[in-house]
Motif scaffolding. Structure first.
Motif, PDB file in Angstrom:
ATOM      1  N   GLN A  12       0.794  -1.224   0.000  1.00 20.77           N
ATOM      2  CA  GLN A  12       0.000   0.000   0.000  1.00 20.77           C
ATOM      3  C   GLN A  12       0.829   1.278   0.000  1.00 20.77           C
ATOM      4  N   GLY A  13       2.142   1.157   0.112  1.00 25.15           N
ATOM      5  CA  GLY A  13       2.968   2.349   0.258  1.00 25.15           C
ATOM      6  C   GLY A  13       2.839   3.329  -0.891  1.00 25.15           C
ATOM      7  N   LEU A  14       2.979   2.856  -2.134  1.00 24.35           N
ATOM      8  CA  LEU A  14       2.910   3.756  -3.283  1.00 24.35           C
ATOM      9  C   LEU A  14       1.487   4.256  -3.514  1.00 24.35           C
ATOM     10  N   VAL A  15       0.503   3.390  -3.300  1.00 23.88           N
ATOM     11  CA  VAL A  15      -0.891   3.823  -3.450  1.00 23.88           C
ATOM     12  C   VAL A  15      -1.189   4.957  -2.471  1.00 23.88           C
ATOM     13  N   SER A  16      -0.748   4.797  -1.229  1.00 20.72           N
ATOM     14  CA  SER A  16      -0.952   5.843  -0.228  1.00 20.72           C
ATOM     15  C   SER A  16      -0.244   7.132  -0.625  1.00 20.72           C
ATOM     16  N   ALA A  17       0.975   6.997  -1.171  1.00 18.14           N
ATOM     17  CA  ALA A  17       1.716   8.193  -1.609  1.00 18.14           C
ATOM     18  C   ALA A  17       0.924   8.957  -2.662  1.00 18.14           C
ATOM     19  N   PHE A  18       0.396   8.245  -3.657  1.00 17.30           N
ATOM     20  CA  PHE A  18      -0.330   8.907  -4.744  1.00 17.30           C
ATOM     21  C   PHE A  18      -1.635   9.529  -4.246  1.00 17.30           C
ATOM     22  N   THR A  19      -2.418   8.757  -3.491  1.00 20.79           N
ATOM     23  CA  THR A  19      -3.748   9.219  -3.107  1.00 20.79           C
ATOM     24  C   THR A  19      -3.683  10.352  -2.085  1.00 20.79           C
ATOM     25  N   THR A  20      -2.748  10.272  -1.128  1.00 20.17           N
ATOM     26  CA  THR A  20      -2.652  11.371  -0.162  1.00 20.17           C
ATOM     27  C   THR A  20      -2.114  12.632  -0.827  1.00 20.17           C
ATOM     28  N   ALA A  21      -1.203  12.476  -1.801  1.00 13.89           N
ATOM     29  CA  ALA A  21      -0.709  13.647  -2.534  1.00 13.89           C
ATOM     30  C   ALA A  21      -1.843  14.306  -3.314  1.00 13.89           C
ATOM     31  N   LEU A  22      -2.680  13.501  -3.960  1.00 17.62           N
ATOM     32  CA  LEU A  22      -3.834  14.034  -4.684  1.00 17.62           C
ATOM     33  C   LEU A  22      -4.795  14.753  -3.731  1.00 17.62           C
TER      34      LEU A  22
END
Length: 329
Positions: A270-280
């Motif tokens: 989930q690390g990269l998914v979290s990075a993308f979604t929280t940045a958005l």
């Protein structure tokens, strides 16, 4: 007297969450300064599930995954608990239908380049202090040329697990479970086969084990164990893999993204998914008509808390199944 520089948005940390948030804000006309020491490349493989691919498509960055030196197709997750038959989580059955194994060093370089192309200014340095001064966040940045004060209307913490900027502003890290990941000896094995691969997860005594093959056939193996193990940190074989969330994850004029907001056990992918979604989400909040006030910060923090709690329940269910399988029940 310490030099004071002005910017609209300060983003601390140039990993995926920081680079994406900085790029989004710059594309919408904000003057963005991305602060990063530039000396901490992430030398490991990471699985990007289909939900992360959908986020990259929305960000118009999906083409990065077409480079075979950056990413290798991943079919899904294969789990084996003890002597039980393997279970398969087939990515083709998920929305997006595609997953990848990403070489983080090359992937992060491409994301930072995209941020620079959007007009993001990069400052080599490290945040050593931060405070809210009226209508501005003032951060002390330590550079090779000396200390600089960077004053911004908004600060984005993308410093990873340490959450340096947010903790200077009063936030606290809440550890949900202490875990350590130890890299196996064969993590740099070579194999020319770049056919789609699987993330393989299985039990290993009292611990958990995962193996994945990335671009160029690079193979990495890791074991996950409970508790802390600092004995191997100096050799680069051991990393902190604890499940952690920040409380709060945002405040007036500041917001945390990626691992600074919440960190996951790497087996969850989930690390990269979290990075993308929280940045958005963070960029959308900053650019909203209200901006980062007490209410919008509270909403963001509640979302982070709910996501972290949901992830933790799912992870515990998976590990409980592992334990049952290991015991032959």
């Amino acid at each position: 007297m310490t030099d004071i520089k002005e910017t609209d948005v300060l983003v601390a940390g140039a990993g995926p969450a920081g680079a994406i948030a900085a790029r989004l804000l710059a594309c919408h006309g904000r003057k963005v300064t991305l602060v990063d020491p530039g000396s901490c490349a992430i030398d490991r493989l990471e699985v990007l599930p289909p939900s992360g691919c959908l986020a990259l498509q929305a960000l118009d960055l999906f083409n990065i995954l077409h480079d075979p030196q950056v990413a290798r197709p991943c079919l899904g997750i294969r789990r084996r608990w003890g002597a039980m038959a393997p279970e398969f989580d087939d990515f083709l059955r998920r929305p997006g239908s595609a997953g990848y194994v990403v070489d983080r060093t090359r992937f992060d370089v491409r994301l930072r380049a995209a941020a620079s192309e959007a007009g993001v200014r990069v400052m080599r340095g490290r945040v050593v202090a931060a405070q809210c001064e009226g209508e501005r966040i003032q951060a002390a940045i330590r550079t090779c040329a000396g200390d600089v004060i960077l004053a911004a209307s908004v600060a984005v913490d993308a410093t990873g697990r340490p959450a340096v900027l947010a903790r200077h502003l009063g936030a606290r890290r809440r550890v949900l479970e202490r875990l350590v990941a130890v890299r196996g000896e064969n993590s740099h094995a070579n194999n020319a086969d770049d056919a789609p691969t699987w993330l393989e997860v299985e039990s290993l005594g009292a611990n958990w084990f995962y193996r994945v093959a990335g671009p160029g056939g690079r193979l990495e193996t890791w074991s996950i164990r409970r508790g802390e193990d600092r004995s191997r940190r100096s050799a680069g074989r051991s990393i902190n893999a604890s499940s952690v969330r920040l409380s709060p994850a945002a405040g007036v004029r500041w917001i945390a993204v990626g691992d600074a907001a919440m960190s996951f056990d790497p087996i969850t992918s989930q690390g990269l998914v979290s990075a993308f979604t929280t940045a958005l989400a963070a960029a959308g909040t900053v650019m909203s008509s209200r901006g980062l006030d007490a209410e919008t910060a509270h909403v963001f923090s509640q979302s982070v808390t709910a996501t972290a709690q949901n992830s933790e329940r799912g992870r515990r269910d998976v590990y409980q199944a592992l334990t049952v399988g290991q015991n032959g029940a």
